[in-house]
Design an enzyme around this catalytic site. Structure first.
Site, short mmCIF file in Angstrom:
data_model
loop_
_atom_site.label_atom_id
_atom_site.label_comp_id
_atom_site.label_asym_id
_atom_site.label_seq_id
_atom_site.Cartn_x
_atom_site.Cartn_y
_atom_site.Cartn_z
N CYS A 278 0.82 -1.22 0.00
CA CYS A 278 0.00 0.00 0.00
C CYS A 278 0.85 1.27 0.00
O CYS A 278 0.63 2.19 -0.80
CB CYS A 278 -0.98 -0.01 1.17
N HIS A 338 -2.72 0.92 6.70
CA HIS A 338 -2.99 0.98 5.27
C HIS A 338 -3.02 2.44 4.81
O HIS A 338 -3.27 3.36 5.60
CB HIS A 338 -4.33 0.30 4.98
N HIS A 350 -5.81 2.38 -4.29
CA HIS A 350 -4.89 1.78 -3.31
C HIS A 350 -4.51 0.37 -3.74
O HIS A 350 -5.10 -0.23 -4.64
CB HIS A 350 -5.54 1.77 -1.93
#
Length: 400
Positions: A278, A338, A350
């Site tokens: 991420c 994240h 993402h």
């Protein structure tokens, strides 16, 4: 009991007393050492991912040995001063890095399209990050064919000898002064001749930097850091100075770059177009727009300017980063797990499984309830102070 027996008993008792006193002093010294070491760590090396201060206390008989290693001379000096202030005598066995065994070859260049950088000097160790072709690194030491390095964003990791060429300061300075080409296509190849039908020299990924030694029709003639020569299509690369001068990262360019990576698979530790985690994804987006972000989401969240922390997504602009995780409680610290990038229209892009687009709109078909429920806050980086970031247009990372 005669005088001789009394003398022996006195000596034994005195010896025991002295032994206990020495042990007590060593115990006190060790406690003081631990406390002082933590002080220095907090001041100079609070994040072990980017700073090395690995020191330990060893007792041998009545001797105290302070050993370990660090790449921070100022931290070691501060630590020694504190030990002196507390009158702790010791044998100094601290190794300052770079290691003298490198013989001055303390600079390095990544020689392959993507080097996998690991937490320990072994292929079985965790992949912690990656570095693309031509990335300049500092070399601190060598161990069994692996090099402990530090990337431009200061991340510490290990690379095997197949992915790097060590250089002297003189050779490194010469390389930095040469004309460069940056590969801008998401993925591709370089060739032995100026035509796509010739032998492949290497695969290529976006962000790779090579020395430019000539041009031939639609191709740049380039040199790899390890001396290999190749041709790359001009439509897939740019003169580095031209690319740098044209950099003007804005919302549109960040969104456009992010979408060229759609479908790229998730890879823990990945920071290249071959695979991204991420934060590796957000890092790659910004790098291809001339800005080097810190490596991990838990570092990226401490840069830029906070824009929102209450799910007021109307405040966000394309290019803002959204962070997700677990908020702090009375007994636990915040955990940033994240990160994604806002692209507008209530959507963010993402890397989770693969690079894809999700929505915070409950009525959207790509609504991401899971991440919405663990949303922490969003930061802005464009047109903000760049503390903790590197702007390639202002910092000579690849070229002086």
């Amino acid at each position: 009991m005669n005088y001789c027996q009394k003398g022996i008993i006195f000596i034994l008792i005195t010896g025991v007393f002295l032994s206990l006193s020495c042990e007590q002093k060593l115990d006190r010294d060790e406690l003081t050492f631990t406390s002082l070491m933590e002080e220095v760590k907090q001041e100079f090396a609070p994040d072990k991912r980017v700073a090395l201060f690995d020191i330990e206390y060893v007792s041998k008989g009545n001797e105290t040995i302070i050993k370990g290693e660090s790449n921070l001379p100022e931290a070691v000096n501060s630590f020694k001063e504190k030990l002196a202030q507390h009158k702790i005598d010791y044998i100094d066995s601290i190794q300052l890095l770079p290691s003298s065994s490198l013989n001055g070859f303390t600079q390095g260049l990544i020689t392959i399209s993507v080097a996998n950088l690991r937490g320990k000097p072994a292929h079985s160790s965790e992949l912690v990050t990656q570095a693309t072709l031509g990335t300049p690194v500092k070399i601190f030491k060598e161990e069994d064919g692996w090099y402990l390095i530090q990337t431009p964003d200061k991340y510490l990791s290990w690379v095997d000898r197949g992915g790097i060429i060590p250089l002297s300061t003189e050779k490194y300075t010469q390389w930095k002064s040469t004309q460069k080409v940056i590969y801008t296509n998401t993925i591709g190849h370089s060739f032995t001749e100026p035509n796509k039908g010739s032998q492949v020299v290497s695969d290529m990924v976006a962000g790779g930097v090579l020395e430019q030694i000539g041009e031939e029709k639609e191709y740049y003639f380039v040199a790899f850091p390890d001396g290999r020569k190749a041709y790359v299509l001009k439509t897939e690369a740019m003169d580095y100075d031209t690319w740098l001068a044209a950099l003007d990262p804005d919302q549109e360019s960040l969104v456009s770059t992010s979408k060229t990576l759609m479908g790229v698979p998730y890879l823990w530790g990945g920071t290249s177009t071959k695979g991204v985690d991420c934060s590796g994804f957000t890092k790659t987006i910004y790098f291809l727009n001339g800005i080097v972000l810190p490596r991990d989401a838990s570092q990226q969240i401490h840069t830029g300017r906070e824009i929102d922390a209450v799910k007021d997504f109307d405040k966000l602009e394309p290019g803002d980063l959204l962070f997700f995780g677990k908020p702090a409680t009375d007994t636990t610290k915040e955990r940033v797990i994240h990160v994604g990038m806002w692209i507008g229209n209530n959507e963010f892009i993402h890397s989770a499984g693969r690079v894809h687009i999700s929505s915070v709109d409950k009525d959207a078909p790509n609504f991401d309830e899971y991440n919405l429920n663990r949303y922490l806050r969003s930061n802005r980086y464009l047109k903000e102070t760049k503390d903790g970031l590197i702007e390639l247009a202002k910092t000579p990372v690849f070229k002086d």
